[in-house]
Design a protein around this motif. Structure first.
Motif, PDB file in Angstrom:
ATOM      1  N   GLU A   1       0.781  -1.285  -0.040  1.00  0.00           N
ATOM      2  CA  GLU A   1      -0.067  -0.047   0.062  1.00  0.00           C
ATOM      3  C   GLU A   1       0.759   1.220   0.037  1.00  0.00           C
ATOM      4  N   ALA A   2       2.057   1.082   0.200  1.00  0.00           N
ATOM      5  CA  ALA A   2       2.988   2.206   0.459  1.00  0.00           C
ATOM      6  C   ALA A   2       3.391   2.838  -1.285  1.00  0.00           C
ATOM      7  N   GLN A   3       3.113   4.198  -1.332  1.00  0.00           N
ATOM      8  CA  GLN A   3       3.585   4.744  -2.658  1.00  0.00           C
ATOM      9  C   GLN A   3       5.030   5.089  -2.464  1.00  0.00           C
ATOM     10  N   LEU A   4       5.841   4.308  -3.047  1.00  0.00           N
ATOM     11  CA  LEU A   4       7.566   4.559  -2.702  1.00  0.00           C
ATOM     12  C   LEU A   4       7.972   5.571  -3.842  1.00  0.00           C
ATOM     13  N   ASP A   5       7.355   5.867  -4.976  1.00  0.00           N
ATOM     14  CA  ASP A   5       7.899   6.875  -5.970  1.00  0.00           C
ATOM     15  C   ASP A   5       6.914   7.334  -6.692  1.00  0.00           C
ATOM     16  N   LYS A   6       6.643   8.645  -6.684  1.00  0.00           N
ATOM     17  CA  LYS A   6       5.893   9.135  -7.379  1.00  0.00           C
ATOM     18  C   LYS A   6       6.262  10.379  -8.124  1.00  0.00           C
ATOM     19  N   SER A   7       7.563  10.022  -8.590  1.00  0.00           N
ATOM     20  CA  SER A   7       8.464  11.327  -9.258  1.00  0.00           C
ATOM     21  C   SER A   7       7.985  11.440 -10.712  1.00  0.00           C
ATOM     22  N   GLY A   8       7.319  10.610 -11.169  1.00  0.00           N
ATOM     23  CA  GLY A   8       6.665  10.414 -12.683  1.00  0.00           C
ATOM     24  C   GLY A   8       5.489  11.061 -12.863  1.00  0.00           C
ATOM     25  N   LEU A   9       4.891  11.371 -11.868  1.00  0.00           N
ATOM     26  CA  LEU A   9       3.321  12.009 -11.966  1.00  0.00           C
ATOM     27  C   LEU A   9       3.659  13.352 -12.559  1.00  0.00           C
ATOM     28  N   PRO A  10       2.973  13.752 -13.832  1.00  0.00           N
ATOM     29  CA  PRO A  10       3.377  14.935 -14.498  1.00  0.00           C
ATOM     30  C   PRO A  10       2.699  16.302 -13.541  1.00  0.00           C
ATOM     31  N   SER A  11       1.976  16.046 -12.908  1.00  0.00           N
ATOM     32  CA  SER A  11       1.354  17.321 -12.045  1.00  0.00           C
ATOM     33  C   SER A  11       0.432  17.053 -11.055  1.00  0.00           C
ATOM     34  N   ASP A  12       0.245  17.964 -10.131  1.00  0.00           N
ATOM     35  CA  ASP A  12      -0.590  17.637  -8.996  1.00  0.00           C
ATOM     36  C   ASP A  12      -2.075  17.386  -9.353  1.00  0.00           C
ATOM     37  N   ARG A  13      -2.429  17.167 -10.600  1.00  0.00           N
ATOM     38  CA  ARG A  13      -3.722  16.594 -11.037  1.00  0.00           C
ATOM     39  C   ARG A  13      -3.843  15.311 -11.200  1.00  0.00           C
ATOM     40  N   PHE A  14      -2.571  14.671 -11.003  1.00  0.00           N
ATOM     41  CA  PHE A  14      -2.532  13.148 -11.054  1.00  0.00           C
ATOM     42  C   PHE A  14      -2.337  12.657  -9.562  1.00  0.00           C
ATOM     43  N   PHE A  15      -3.208  11.629  -9.175  1.00  0.00           N
ATOM     44  CA  PHE A  15      -3.120  11.117  -7.734  1.00  0.00           C
ATOM     45  C   PHE A  15      -3.324   9.454  -8.231  1.00  0.00           C
ATOM     46  N   ALA A  16      -2.534   8.698  -7.352  1.00  0.00           N
ATOM     47  CA  ALA A  16      -2.688   7.410  -7.320  1.00  0.00           C
ATOM     48  C   ALA A  16      -2.603   6.829  -5.857  1.00  0.00           C
ATOM     49  N   GLU A  17      -3.413   5.790  -5.656  1.00  0.00           N
ATOM     50  CA  GLU A  17      -3.610   5.269  -4.412  1.00  0.00           C
ATOM     51  C   GLU A  17      -3.768   3.758  -4.429  1.00  0.00           C
ATOM     52  N   ARG A  18      -3.561   2.871  -3.692  1.00  0.00           N
ATOM     53  CA  ARG A  18      -3.440   1.525  -3.473  1.00  0.00           C
ATOM     54  C   ARG A  18      -3.749   1.079  -1.882  1.00  0.00           C
ATOM     55  N   PRO A  19      -4.978   1.574  -1.360  1.00  0.00           N
ATOM     56  CA  PRO A  19      -5.342   1.491  -0.011  1.00  0.00           C
ATOM     57  C   PRO A  19      -4.924   0.293   0.520  1.00  0.00           C
ATOM     58  N   GLU A  20      -5.465  -0.958   0.120  1.00  0.00           N
ATOM     59  CA  GLU A  20      -5.166  -2.086   0.861  1.00  0.00           C
ATOM     60  C   GLU A  20      -4.237  -3.185   0.200  1.00  0.00           C
ATOM     61  N   GLY A  21      -3.299  -2.485  -0.746  1.00  0.00           N
ATOM     62  CA  GLY A  21      -2.081  -3.230  -1.255  1.00  0.00           C
ATOM     63  C   GLY A  21      -2.618  -4.088  -2.560  1.00  0.00           C
TER      64      GLY A  21
ATOM     65  N   SER B   1      20.285   0.050 -11.204  1.00  0.00           N
ATOM     66  CA  SER B   1      20.451  -0.789 -10.419  1.00  0.00           C
ATOM     67  C   SER B   1      20.098  -0.646  -8.884  1.00  0.00           C
ATOM     68  N   GLY B   2      19.258  -1.658  -8.562  1.00  0.00           N
ATOM     69  CA  GLY B   2      18.569  -1.461  -7.198  1.00  0.00           C
ATOM     70  C   GLY B   2      16.870  -0.854  -7.366  1.00  0.00           C
ATOM     71  N   TYR B   3      16.870  -0.446  -8.450  1.00  0.00           N
ATOM     72  CA  TYR B   3      15.338   0.036  -8.828  1.00  0.00           C
ATOM     73  C   TYR B   3      14.525  -0.849  -9.709  1.00  0.00           C
ATOM     74  N   SER B   4      13.230  -0.829  -9.364  1.00  0.00           N
ATOM     75  CA  SER B   4      12.143  -1.797 -10.294  1.00  0.00           C
ATOM     76  C   SER B   4      11.857  -1.210 -11.573  1.00  0.00           C
ATOM     77  N   THR B   5      11.629   0.557 -11.448  1.00  0.00           N
ATOM     78  CA  THR B   5      11.065   1.145 -12.524  1.00  0.00           C
ATOM     79  C   THR B   5      11.756   1.136 -13.856  1.00  0.00           C
ATOM     80  N   LEU B   6      10.889   1.030 -14.905  1.00  0.00           N
ATOM     81  CA  LEU B   6      11.659   0.927 -16.251  1.00  0.00           C
ATOM     82  C   LEU B   6      11.663   2.163 -16.983  1.00  0.00           C
ATOM     83  N   THR B   7      12.387   2.338 -17.825  1.00  0.00           N
ATOM     84  CA  THR B   7      12.908   3.524 -18.487  1.00  0.00           C
ATOM     85  C   THR B   7      12.661   3.061 -20.095  1.00  0.00           C
TER      86      THR B   7
END
Lengths: 118, 109
Positions: free
Chosen positions: A52-72, B92-98
């Motif tokens: 359920e943890a969002q570990l990386d959201k660096s690719g979201l293009p703007s704050d209009r985009f939101f993702a969730e996975r509440p129960e994993g 290395s060490g990451y799952s995300t794909l480019t």
């Protein structure tokens, strides 16, 4: 069992509308990824969940985009106030392992949701 | 940032001809490289990964760190190989794909 499923398969939205895209990963898969694929381009990373943890959201293009996975398990990608540049195929992928190593962590892709913003 | 380049949008060959789909990457660390394939009306699927050194459906790919390349090769193309091919990289060490932009392979009879 069944692979990754996504719904809806096609979505047409008027500019300014909010949309919600659903992804059902393979049962038991720990990791879940969202990618955006514009016409003529390769998939581009949006966000990554481990359970359920969002570990990386660096690719979201703007704050209009939101993702969730509440129960994993099931994940939802929400886009608020859609714009024409949001038109793309949104791909979801899941993988079994918890490890960050893609080497042993094959990603299984869903069929995608084709979003068209008019 | 990492980048994957596939210089050809379309590669058209005749059945039985050799095929080479080019992939170059830029990344300062030790990357993990993959080829994904998408057949018509099917979902994206993994074809092969560099570390496995395997041959899948007659395709092979060798990682050349000196030339930062991971070209996909097959000695004799088949019509059923016609598909969209994407080269992808993970840090290395990451799952995300480019991903690269993809190359459409068209094999004619």
């Amino acid at each position: 069992g069944a692979g990754v499923s996504q719904s809806p398969r096609y979505k047409v939205a008027k500019r300014g509308q909010d949309v919600a895209l659903r992804c059902d990963p393979i049962s038991g898969h720990v990791s879940l990824f969202w990618y955006q694929q514009a016409l003529g381009q390769g998939p581009e990373f949006l966000t990554y969940f481990q359970n359920e943890a969002q570990l990386d959201k660096s690719g979201l293009p703007s704050d209009r985009f939101f993702a969730e996975r509440p129960e994993g398990s099931v994940s939802t990608l929400k886009i608020q106030r859609t714009q024409q540049e949001d038109s793309a195929v949104y791909l979801c992928a899941s993988s079994l392992a918890r490890s960050g190593r893609a080497l042993t962590n094959e990603q299984y892709f869903g069929p995608g949701t084709r979003l068209t913003v008019t | 940032a990492q980048r994957v380049t596939q210089p050809e949008k379309l590669l058209s060959v005749f059945k039985g001809a050799p095929v080479e789909l080019k992939c170059n990457y830029s990344y300062s660390g030790s990357p993990e490289l993959f080829w994904y394939v998408q057949y018509s009306r099917q979902r994206l699927q993994l074809l092969l990964r560099h570390i496995s050194r395997e041959s899948i459906k007659g395709f092979t790919a060798d990682l050349n760190k000196g030339e930062t390349s991971f070209h996909l090769k097959k000695p004799f193309a088949q019509e059923e190989d016609s598909a969209m091919y994407y080269c992808a990289l993970s840090r290395s060490g990451y799952s995300t794909l480019t991903f690269g932009k993809g190359t459409m392979l068209l094999v004619s009879p």
